[in-house]
Scaffold this active site. Structure first.
Site, mmCIF file in Angstrom:
data_model
loop_
_atom_site.group_PDB
_atom_site.id
_atom_site.type_symbol
_atom_site.label_atom_id
_atom_site.label_comp_id
_atom_site.label_asym_id
_atom_site.label_seq_id
_atom_site.Cartn_x
_atom_site.Cartn_y
_atom_site.Cartn_z
ATOM 1 C CE LYS A 88 -1.192 1.767 3.808
ATOM 2 N NZ LYS A 88 -1.421 2.829 4.773
ATOM 3 C CG ASN A 89 2.410 2.712 3.529
ATOM 4 O OD1 ASN A 89 1.264 3.126 3.358
ATOM 5 N ND2 ASN A 89 2.868 2.345 4.714
ATOM 6 N NE ARG A 112 -6.708 4.929 6.511
ATOM 7 C CZ ARG A 112 -6.223 6.036 7.011
ATOM 8 N NH1 ARG A 112 -6.659 6.476 8.163
ATOM 9 N NH2 ARG A 112 -5.311 6.717 6.380
ATOM 10 C CB ILE A 144 4.433 17.525 6.255
ATOM 11 C CG1 ILE A 144 3.633 18.831 6.204
ATOM 12 C CG2 ILE A 144 3.510 16.349 6.376
ATOM 13 C CD1 ILE A 144 3.063 19.044 4.820
ATOM 14 C CB CYS A 188 -3.267 6.010 11.358
ATOM 15 S SG CYS A 188 -4.160 4.677 10.579
ATOM 16 C CG ASP A 219 3.761 0.906 9.449
ATOM 17 O OD1 ASP A 219 3.487 1.787 10.286
ATOM 18 O OD2 ASP A 219 3.959 1.153 8.255
ATOM 19 N NE ARG A 248 1.444 9.877 10.590
ATOM 20 C CZ ARG A 248 0.889 8.966 9.822
ATOM 21 N NH1 ARG A 248 -0.353 8.620 10.013
ATOM 22 N NH2 ARG A 248 1.569 8.400 8.862
HETATM 23 C C1 EPZ Z 1 5.045 6.369 6.463
HETATM 24 O O1 EPZ Z 1 4.490 7.476 7.149
HETATM 25 C C2 EPZ Z 1 3.946 5.349 6.370
HETATM 26 N N1 EPZ Z 1 2.805 5.931 5.661
HETATM 27 C C3 EPZ Z 1 3.531 4.887 7.758
HETATM 28 O O2 EPZ Z 1 2.617 3.821 7.597
HETATM 29 C C4 EPZ Z 1 4.742 4.381 8.516
HETATM 30 O O3 EPZ Z 1 4.370 4.111 9.855
HETATM 31 C C5 EPZ Z 1 5.849 5.432 8.510
HETATM 32 O O4 EPZ Z 1 6.150 5.828 7.154
HETATM 33 C C6 EPZ Z 1 7.150 4.945 9.152
HETATM 34 O O5 EPZ Z 1 7.638 3.827 8.458
HETATM 35 C C7 EPZ Z 1 2.792 5.994 4.343
HETATM 36 O O6 EPZ Z 1 3.699 5.557 3.666
HETATM 37 C C8 EPZ Z 1 1.579 6.585 3.705
HETATM 38 P P1 EPZ Z 1 7.732 9.332 8.375
HETATM 39 P P2 EPZ Z 1 5.209 8.864 7.138
HETATM 40 O O7 EPZ Z 1 7.716 10.615 7.634
HETATM 41 O O8 EPZ Z 1 5.876 9.045 5.818
HETATM 42 C C9 EPZ Z 1 8.576 12.505 11.895
HETATM 43 C C10 EPZ Z 1 0.664 2.576 7.926
HETATM 44 O O9 EPZ Z 1 0.212 2.000 8.940
HETATM 45 N N2 EPZ Z 1 8.459 13.526 10.843
HETATM 46 O O10 EPZ Z 1 8.757 8.310 8.045
HETATM 47 O O11 EPZ Z 1 4.231 9.863 7.570
HETATM 48 C C11 EPZ Z 1 7.255 11.799 12.142
HETATM 49 O O12 EPZ Z 1 6.437 12.520 13.030
HETATM 50 C C12 EPZ Z 1 1.265 3.962 8.048
HETATM 51 O O13 EPZ Z 1 0.647 2.077 6.791
HETATM 52 C C13 EPZ Z 1 8.664 14.879 11.154
HETATM 53 O O14 EPZ Z 1 8.880 15.241 12.307
HETATM 54 O O15 EPZ Z 1 6.295 8.661 8.274
HETATM 55 C C14 EPZ Z 1 7.734 10.476 12.687
HETATM 56 O O16 EPZ Z 1 8.029 10.617 14.042
HETATM 57 C C15 EPZ Z 1 1.053 4.541 9.406
HETATM 58 N N3 EPZ Z 1 8.602 15.798 10.139
HETATM 59 C C16 EPZ Z 1 9.022 10.223 11.920
HETATM 60 O O17 EPZ Z 1 9.440 11.503 11.440
HETATM 61 C C17 EPZ Z 1 8.346 15.444 8.852
HETATM 62 O O18 EPZ Z 1 8.312 16.324 7.984
HETATM 63 C C18 EPZ Z 1 8.891 9.271 10.738
HETATM 64 O O19 EPZ Z 1 7.789 9.657 9.929
HETATM 65 C C19 EPZ Z 1 8.155 14.089 8.547
HETATM 66 C C20 EPZ Z 1 8.218 13.153 9.562
#
Ligand code: EPZ
Length: 430
Positions: free
Chosen positions: A22-23, A397, A124, A117, A305, A122
């Protein structure tokens, strides 16, 4: 509202076919809009998040044709509206991938602030930092992120933390920027590599995906491609833990064993046997699982995850186990639900101390998010008696036909939508 109802206590046995990731698919579909030619994508999972993104893409003018349940063609040449504003988009996290894709190709995009979720705050900021470094102006107005640039240029970007989303988003925008971009401290997850491979198959020039330094040489145009999404390692891992908690013996087909290494290593620490084949993995569980400790980490560490799924397994394992969640701060919301099934788990900040109990007992529980919801289902498969999991909307989802796949492995699980259907199931299973 639909629920899963489960009569637990049956060992899972047999074979299960794992779907596309999915991701990876979410990012690849967004990136497919970056060429004017028609792109063919298969091994797509038929799950709500994917369908919501396809709907949003049609909303901005992309032409989508469903070839079959797991394949689509995407033609982004008619995308004219760079404002993504369907209701469904607000709910999915991956709406932000349209930001990188549209910014890369059209130099402007407006996307609702991501939902998804509720597993933590979270932010960006890292995505926006990357876009700004490439010359884009970004602002947030009325719940939308707006990014635009006169011209996108290459940049040297050092991510403050390892972020899958920021790495992919910056990579997409940089693929069509003027000049070279370097992303340092990049995420190494298999889906980052899959998106880079996809973009390269469209003519992008990306090197180093899968390491923590990714180099992108911007190109002017991207062209058509045919691409098959990698298997979903999280769906696979969920089935591996389902085998573990039910004392089962299952073979997972259509997987890349290498992507499952962190999960396989922990499953073995629990006392299971894991046999790897070219594109399959077999898990054979013991009578009683052993406790262990685990900390979630970016790839190749143990994935966040999979944290709820391993915690469920540890909750009925021998001894005391410690689970540390180091990626998202709010990912233990399933613990109260699991306690209703008899688990003994104490959470202090980002650490859960789990004292293994002999068994779970069936109860009515609610899925707080996607992966935690799947974990409660596998707890139900292991539990004595009947478990009802509410709010399965979250689970759908990201999992296609979860109930059907478990039934094919011998589980007694059904999707129901009324008290009458619940009673019918109870009578049927006795
Ligand atoms: C992706 O989320 C996945 N989602 C998540 O899967 C997964 O848990 C996560 O990566 C970690 O592997 C999708 O691919 C759609 P990150 P993402 O940016 O990209 C912090 C599922 O169950 N951060 O790697 O949002 C953030 O808060 C979902 O399928 C910032 O601070 O995760 C976190 O603590 C849930 N600023 C860490 O980094 C930012 O700009 C990692 O988040 C970006 C992230």
């Amino acid at each position: 509202m639909e629920q899963y109802i489960i009569k637990g206590g049956i060992s899972l046995n047999g074979e299960v076919e794992i779907g596309g990731a999915k991701n990876a698919a979410l990012a690849i579909l967004a990136a497919a809009n970056m060429t004017n030619e028609t792109v063919y994508i298969d091994n797509l999972p038929d799950v709500r998040d994917i369908n919501a993104l396809l709907e949003a893409m049609e909303g901005i003018g992309a032409r989508i044709d469903r070839v079959d349940r797991h394949a689509v063609t995407v033609n982004g040449s008619s995308v004219e509206n760079f404002i993504v504003e369907t209701e469904s988009m607000k709910k999915i996290r991956a709406s932000y991938y349209l930001l990188g894709a549209l910014l890369g190709k059209h130099k402007k995009a407006q996307v609702p602030l991501p939902g998804g979720c509720n597993i933590g705050s979270r932010p960006i900021d890292q995505h926006l930092k990357g876009f700004k470094a490439m010359g884009a102006k970004t602002r947030i107005e009325h719940g939308f992120i707006i990014a635009e640039a006169e011209e996108l240029h290459g940049a040297h970007i050092f991510l403050d933390m390892v972020s899958v989303g920021a790495t992919i988003n910056i990579m997409m925008a940089a693929a069509m920027a003027e000049g070279n971009t370097i992303i340092e401290n990049a995420a190494k997850e298999p889906h980052v590599v899959d998106v880079a491979n996809f973009l390269n198959s469209m003519g992008a020039r990306i090197k180093g995906a899968g390491t923590d330094v990714i180099r992108i040489m911007g190109v002017k145009v991207l062209h058509k491609t045919e691409y098959s999404i990698i298997p979903d390692q999280i769906e696979a891992g969920t089935f591996m833990f389902a085998a573990a908690v039910t004392g089962g013996d299952i073979v997972l087909r259509n997987v890349i064993p290498k992507h499952l290494e962190a999960t396989s290593a922990k499953i073995m620490e629990l006392g299971c046997q894991v046999h790897e084949y070219d594109d399959a993995v077999r898990v054979i569980a013991p009578q009683k699982l052993q406790g262990t400790h685990v900390k979630t980490m970016p790839y190749p560490g143990f994935p966040t995850d999979m944290q709820p799924q391993i915690a469920v397994s540890l909750a009925i394992a021998e001894g005391t186990s410690i689970v540390t969640e180091s990626i998202f701060e709010n990912r233990f919301r399933y613990v109260d639900e699991l306690a209703r099934m008899g688990a003994s788990v104490k959470v202090e900040g980002n650490v859960a101390v789990i004292s293994g109990v002999e068994r779970f007992t069936g109860a009515r529980v609610s899925a707080p998010d996607l992966r935690a919801g799947a974990a409660l289902v596998i707890a139900g498969l292991a539990a004595e008696g009947i478990t009802i999991v509410d709010d399965i909307y979250y689970i759908e989802r990201g999992y296609e036909n979860l109930d059907l796949k478990f039934r094919e492995l011998g589980a007694k699980i059904e999707k129901v939508a009324s008290e009458k259907e619940i009673q019918k199931f109870r009578l049927k299973v006795g």
